[in-house]
Design a protein around this motif. Structure first.
Motif, mmCIF file in Angstrom:
data_model
loop_
_atom_site.group_PDB
_atom_site.id
_atom_site.type_symbol
_atom_site.label_atom_id
_atom_site.label_comp_id
_atom_site.label_asym_id
_atom_site.label_seq_id
_atom_site.Cartn_x
_atom_site.Cartn_y
_atom_site.Cartn_z
ATOM 1 N N GLU A 567 0.837 -1.202 0.000
ATOM 2 C CA GLU A 567 0.000 0.000 0.000
ATOM 3 C C GLU A 567 0.873 1.252 0.000
ATOM 4 O O GLU A 567 0.592 2.223 -0.716
ATOM 5 C CB GLU A 567 -0.916 -0.018 1.217
ATOM 6 N N LEU A 568 1.947 1.232 0.783
ATOM 7 C CA LEU A 568 2.855 2.375 0.826
ATOM 8 C C LEU A 568 3.592 2.529 -0.507
ATOM 9 O O LEU A 568 3.774 3.651 -1.005
ATOM 10 C CB LEU A 568 3.853 2.199 1.967
ATOM 11 N N GLU A 569 4.003 1.406 -1.111
ATOM 12 C CA GLU A 569 4.655 1.451 -2.417
ATOM 13 C C GLU A 569 3.705 2.020 -3.463
ATOM 14 O O GLU A 569 4.116 2.768 -4.350
ATOM 15 C CB GLU A 569 5.101 0.046 -2.832
ATOM 16 N N ASN A 570 2.443 1.649 -3.365
ATOM 17 C CA ASN A 570 1.452 2.147 -4.307
ATOM 18 C C ASN A 570 1.331 3.659 -4.203
ATOM 19 O O ASN A 570 1.182 4.363 -5.207
ATOM 20 C CB ASN A 570 0.099 1.481 -4.022
ATOM 21 N N PHE A 571 1.394 4.178 -2.976
ATOM 22 C CA PHE A 571 1.343 5.629 -2.756
ATOM 23 C C PHE A 571 2.602 6.301 -3.297
ATOM 24 O O PHE A 571 2.538 7.325 -3.986
ATOM 25 C CB PHE A 571 1.198 5.917 -1.260
ATOM 26 N N LEU A 572 3.754 5.729 -2.992
ATOM 27 C CA LEU A 572 5.028 6.346 -3.352
ATOM 28 C C LEU A 572 5.413 6.111 -4.805
ATOM 29 O O LEU A 572 6.303 6.777 -5.322
ATOM 30 C CB LEU A 572 6.140 5.800 -2.452
ATOM 31 N N GLN A 573 4.763 5.145 -5.462
ATOM 32 C CA GLN A 573 5.125 4.752 -6.824
ATOM 33 C C GLN A 573 6.607 4.387 -6.901
ATOM 34 O O GLN A 573 7.357 4.863 -7.737
ATOM 35 C CB GLN A 573 4.785 5.857 -7.829
ATOM 36 N N CYS A 574 6.993 3.500 -5.992
ATOM 37 C CA CYS A 574 8.354 2.988 -6.013
ATOM 38 C C CYS A 574 8.368 1.616 -5.365
ATOM 39 O O CYS A 574 7.394 1.211 -4.734
ATOM 40 C CB CYS A 574 9.316 3.929 -5.288
ATOM 41 N N ASN A 575 9.459 0.906 -5.546
ATOM 42 C CA ASN A 575 9.594 -0.435 -4.995
ATOM 43 C C ASN A 575 10.519 -0.387 -3.794
ATOM 44 O O ASN A 575 11.724 -0.221 -3.939
ATOM 45 C CB ASN A 575 10.135 -1.387 -6.070
ATOM 46 N N LEU A 576 9.960 -0.516 -2.607
ATOM 47 C CA LEU A 576 10.752 -0.460 -1.383
ATOM 48 C C LEU A 576 11.386 -1.796 -1.038
ATOM 49 O O LEU A 576 12.123 -1.906 -0.060
ATOM 50 C CB LEU A 576 9.873 -0.007 -0.212
ATOM 51 N N SER A 577 11.098 -2.822 -1.849
ATOM 52 C CA SER A 577 11.651 -4.150 -1.596
ATOM 53 C C SER A 577 12.976 -4.361 -2.300
ATOM 54 O O SER A 577 13.517 -5.460 -2.295
ATOM 55 C CB SER A 577 10.654 -5.224 -2.062
ATOM 56 N N VAL A 578 13.482 -3.319 -2.939
ATOM 57 C CA VAL A 578 14.740 -3.431 -3.671
ATOM 58 C C VAL A 578 15.768 -2.530 -3.012
ATOM 59 O O VAL A 578 15.497 -1.376 -2.691
ATOM 60 C CB VAL A 578 14.549 -3.028 -5.156
ATOM 61 N N SER A 579 16.963 -3.053 -2.790
ATOM 62 C CA SER A 579 18.022 -2.278 -2.161
ATOM 63 C C SER A 579 18.593 -1.275 -3.145
ATOM 64 O O SER A 579 18.276 -1.282 -4.332
ATOM 65 C CB SER A 579 19.138 -3.219 -1.690
ATOM 66 N N ASN A 580 19.445 -0.396 -2.655
ATOM 67 C CA ASN A 580 20.068 0.607 -3.520
ATOM 68 C C ASN A 580 20.881 -0.027 -4.637
ATOM 69 O O ASN A 580 21.088 0.562 -5.688
ATOM 70 C CB ASN A 580 20.963 1.533 -2.689
ATOM 71 N N SER A 581 21.366 -1.253 -4.406
ATOM 72 C CA SER A 581 22.151 -1.941 -5.428
ATOM 73 C C SER A 581 21.276 -2.693 -6.411
ATOM 74 O O SER A 581 21.771 -3.335 -7.329
ATOM 75 C CB SER A 581 23.119 -2.935 -4.770
#
Length: 940
Positions: A567-581
């Motif tokens: 739900e938070l990813e949907n709001f932010l339009q980003c994938n928080l499950s992926v690291s910076n690398s």
């Protein structure tokens, strides 16, 4: 289908008269507008001149292509036979390159007939005949063969292989210096990327195809960005290309969730095509625009903004109707009618209006030849009539327009036609929908009384559909039928097998979605419609079977947390499950670490709202995960939350407020008190709130037995949006504050913001800790960015108007503008860039927003607060759920900083003491003054 391809070729012929290549326009004209695989079956005139084919095979080729354009099943069959003959003659003549072209076209015909083995065989032969030669004829034949193979592999569900073929085709066109051919291959690559779920890469590839200077859809944020892109296209001096490119871009922007940008692009497309004589272009553009407006209506409805949702809905209805009127062919008209019917069916629409439209759709379908789009149309119509969207969310639906026998007939006809086409994916779609019909349109009492014939039929059909989805490599169907089987087994109380099916359904869905950005109903990934119900049902089953099974409790936490994260990813339009690398992070490992880290000195409380109960999952220091069940319906919880929020700011409603407050206290905290009392090391209660609970201040819950608010008890309160997004380590930092504020009344975007008395608030902070103050005209966006880059501030304090909403566009912070008495709103996305562009040497330990509020009527408004905190990269955020009087804010903030900075307490403990001190002051005893403050993120 026949009429769809007739439209396609009429467009091509029209554009040819304007001097453009058949190849390019076939590619760009259809792919994103109708979702039909784009054809590249044109034979270049250069090939004819180079190869000089004899008249007889050339005539056969032209006849085969003409039949293919007509697009009916019998036409494809006849075209295949004629093209086979042409290939044989070319083979006898030793005309290798024209034989290759004939086989490429033959492969496309076999693909339409569903004869995949034959299509593969002749496609391989075509590519082999094209060879590795470097002549222009070799390269053209090879490019056509590669494009044909790309369509074959895409149809077989092998999008990665299709993408690779189209990459090679683009290389051939590059060598030929054929700009239009390369553009076509790039657009096909975009289609493959979209099917693989790489929506942004697809969009970026399309931008590359049309020559954007910066081919990144992430940069298409504002109207100015879109104008730059339009100017780029205008510079091409190519009206046809501009129209197709704009429409294609608008459609793919919708698919990645950039709805406002999609609407702007498609409005620009309409400005161009409305000046032309092409009804095809006009109807396709209006159809695309209506699809975006339909998605916008759904989005605004989820945000709780019903008037705006209705406005978008009305626009969508108007544009669908106009597209239907202008559509020169049955396929375009039918697509618009079906989408309009689906939209009207979801609302309280006049039954007579729906019946009229239904009759038009049925008439339209009766005129069309057998084709894949026709079969899909029948299934989509059946689902709209059954209201499948409501059904999978657990809502009831009525068949007031047709009988169940009519739906059975519609689905059986679709299945028969799918079998004729030998299309396993279509068969799966038809059979699975039949299973849904038997799942939902059987009285529950009949199931309980042993009348299991229809229930068993639903299971049999679902299993058959699932096997076909696996066979045809259709994961977008597979997860639906796995979910459906899970529901059926759960209905039989076969929990173990139901859980197994839900498990694989979630895994399939996760493999499909790299993120939850797609709002496009055609992609079927609306968050609330297609993701949340499945996760909640799954968690419900896990908890039903969790007695004595702590692994099930852990799994329930993992999946409800995945839902919160999504739900938070949907709001932010980003994938928080992926690291910076770029590596996918292990959510189970992260959750395990967080559980242990939280409960070093705090208790974690994770209430989960289910239809008939609250499941209180909790973990205390050095103890395993535990649960407590509160038998209360979610509807009653919602009513109490609504009442409490409505009464908190009303001092005259003390009795009603205390009743709602006490109810929530008894459901959320009281059951855990015996366990909490045994853990003396607990100083803080860390909550991850679910659903509508997110909008209540827990400090204001009231215990009637002791006549105390929660804030008066021994525990501080902190909130997390989920277990995976915040750094929970306790870190020491040299405390320095950047304090900003606005004391003047400002106007921005027709919003009037009243003056705030925050000067004393900021000065009181500066008396306790090293502070840089930006007030009024100094508090502008450029100056804020400058100070953040120069100074190592660990705390940013903003005493200014702001709002949190589940709509990113309605989540903002007010700063001073460039002119007197005007302001500027820094929205969620801009705030992200502003704070993340600062010097990386200092982490913002705390972001304080002391004069903000949540959006009225938005039950998920605090999602905006969590999103703002995550975007800003802060370790924690202290904010208000509603606007508080300036004098009480000054008192609370002064006490908070005293406890946090000088006394060295944690942020949660400092807030706890500050709220208690305010409550003990006779002037501020009403919760309006002190309950609004919440701490999100790292509480230490």
């Amino acid at each position: 289908m026949a009429r769809k391809w007739a439209v396609f070729f009429r467009e091509v012929e029209s554009l040819l008269k304007r001097g453009f290549r058949f190849f390019l326009l076939g590619m760009l004209g259809v792919i994103f507008a109708l979702g039909i695989p784009v054809l590249e079956i044109a034979q270049s005139r250069e090939v004819s001149q180079t190869i000089s084919p004899q008249a007889t095979p050339q005539q056969l080729m032209e006849r085969g292509r003409e039949l293919y354009r007509r697009g009916g099943y019998s036409d494809y069959s006849e075209a295949a036979e004629i093209l086979r003959q042409a290939g044989d003659i070319y083979a006898a003549e030793g005309n290798r390159l024209n034989q290759s072209l004939a086989l490429s076209y033959l492969s496309l015909s076999y693909q339409k007939l569903g004869q995949w083995e034959e299509a593969q065989r002749v496609s391989d032969a075509s590519l082999q005949l094209a060879g590795m030669g470097g002549t222009r004829g070799d390269r053209i034949a090879r490019a056509v063969a590669l494009n044909s193979q790309g369509h074959l592999f895409l149809s077989l569900g092998e999008a990665e292989t299709a993408f690779e073929r189209w990459q090679k085709a683009a290389d051939e066109y590059q060598q030929l210096n054929d700009k239009e051919g390369k553009i076509g291959a790039l657009v096909n690559q975009a289609q493959a990327l979209e099917q693989m779920g790489y929506y942004r890469r697809s969009c970026n590839t399309l931008l590359q195809a049309i020559g954007a200077e910066n081919p990144s859809c992430d940069e298409i944020k504002t109207e100015e960005d879109i104008k730059l892109l339009q100017n780029r296209l205008a510079a091409e001096n190519n009206g046809g290309l501009k129209t197709i490119a704009l429409r294609s871009l608008g459609n793919v922007l919708r698919a990645i969730g950039y709805l406002e940008q999609s609407q702007q692009i498609l409005n620009s497309t309409w400005e161009v095509v409305s000046q032309t004589n092409s009804n095809t272009d006009k109807s396709l553009t209006l159809f695309s625009l209506a699809n975006t407006q339909k998605a916008l209506s759904k989005q605004q409805e989820e945000y709780g903004d019903n008037p705006t949702a209705q406005n978008y809905r009305d626009k969508a209805v108007q544009n669908y109707n106009q597209a239907i009127t202008l559509a020169p062919s049955s396929p375009i008209k039918l697509l618009a009618q079906l989408n309009l019917f689906s939209l009207l069916r979801q609302s309280e629409t006049n039954t007579k209006e729906l019946q009229t439209l239904l009759a038009q759709i049925q008439s339209q379908m009766s005129e069309m030849r057998l084709s894949k789009p026709l079969v899909e149309a029948r299934i989509k119509l059946a689902c709209s009539l059954m209201q499948c969207e409501k059904l999978v969310q657990g809502e009831t639906a009525e068949l007031e327009l047709v009988s169940i026998e009519e739906i059975d007939g519609l689905l059986q006809q679709a299945l028969t036609e799918a079998e004729t086409l030998k299309d396993a994916r279509l068969k799966s779609y038809a059979i699975g929908t039949q299973g849904k019909r038997y799942e939902y349109f059987v009285p529950p009492q009949a199931q309980k009384q042993g009348e299991t014939t229809t229930w068993e039929k639903a299971k049999t059909l679902t299993q058959e559909a699932l096997e076909l989805a696996v066979k045809s490599n259709a994961p977008e169907l597979r997860y639906q039928w796995q979910w459906q089987m899970g529901r059926l087994l759960a209905g039989e109380e076969n929990l173990e097998d139901a859980i197994n099916n839900y498990t694989v359904a979630v895994e399939t869905l996760d493999s499909l979605r790299n993120d939850l950005l797609a709002v496009n109903t055609d992609v079927q990934f609306s968050f609330r419609d297609n993701v949340e119900p499945m996760y909640r049902q799954f968690v419900d089953l896990l908890l039903q079977s969790a007695d004595g099974n702590r692994d099930r409790l852990q799994s329930a936490i993992q999946f409800i947390d995945a839902l919160q994260l999504a739900e938070l990813e949907n709001f932010l339009q980003c994938n928080l499950s992926v690291s910076n690398s770029g590596q996918l992070l292990d959510s189970a490992a992260r959750i395990e670490r967080s559980l242990n880290e939280i409960t070093r000195d705090a208790a974690l409380i994770y209430p989960i709202l289910l239809p008939n109960r609250i499941e209180l999952l909790f973990k205390l220091p050095a103890r395993p995960l535990e649960r407590h069940i509160v038998p209360i319906s979610r509807i009653e919880v919602q009513e109490n939350v609504t009442q409490l929020r409505g009464k908190l700011a009303n001092p005259s409603s003390l009795a009603e407020r205390l009743e709602s407050s006490d109810n929530l206290y008894r459901w959320l905290i009281q059951p855990l008190e015996p366990s909490l009392e045994t853990s003396t090391e607990i100083k803080t209660l860390v909550f991850i709130l679910d659903g509508e609970l997110k909008n209540i201040p827990l400090a204001a819950l009231y215990d009637r037995a002791t006549e105390k608010y929660v804030v008066e008890k021994d525990y501080a309160i902190a909130l997390l949006p989920n277990l995976q997004t915040f750094d929970l380590e306790q870190k020491s930092a040299q405390r320095r504050v950047l304090a900003t504020g606005v004391t003047e009344a400002l106007t921005v975007e027709n919003k009037n913001f009243q003056a705030l008395e925050v000067r004393t608030e900021l000065e009181s902070i500066s008396n306790l800790v090293s502070t840089q103050i930006l007030l009024n005209s100094e508090f502008t966006q450029p100056r804020l960015k400058q100070e953040l880059n120069i100074g190592p501030f660990s705390i940013v304090h903003m005493a200014t108007h702001g709002q949190f909403s589940s709509n990113p566009q309605n989540t903002y912070i007010l700063v001073y503008g460039s002119a007197d008495s005007t302001g500027e709103l820094i929205r969620s996305n801009e705030f992200d860039r502003l704070l993340r562009d600062r010097s990386p040497s200092t982490t913002i330990e705390l972001l304080v927003l002391s004069a903000c509020k949540t959006a009225d009527g938005d039950n998920r408004a605090t999602l905006g607060l969590a999103g703002l905190a995550v975007r800003a990269g802060t370790r924690s955020t202290l904010a208000t759920l509603w606007r508080v009087q300036d004098d009480s804010t000054t008192q609370l903030m002064k006490q908070f900083y005293l406890e946090f900075i000088q006394n060295g307490l944690t942020k949660a403990e400092a807030l706890h003491r500050a709220q208690k001190a305010l409550l003990e002051n006779l002037n501020y005893q009403n919760p309006t003054s002190w309950a609004s403050y919440i701490l999100v993120g790292n509480w230490r």
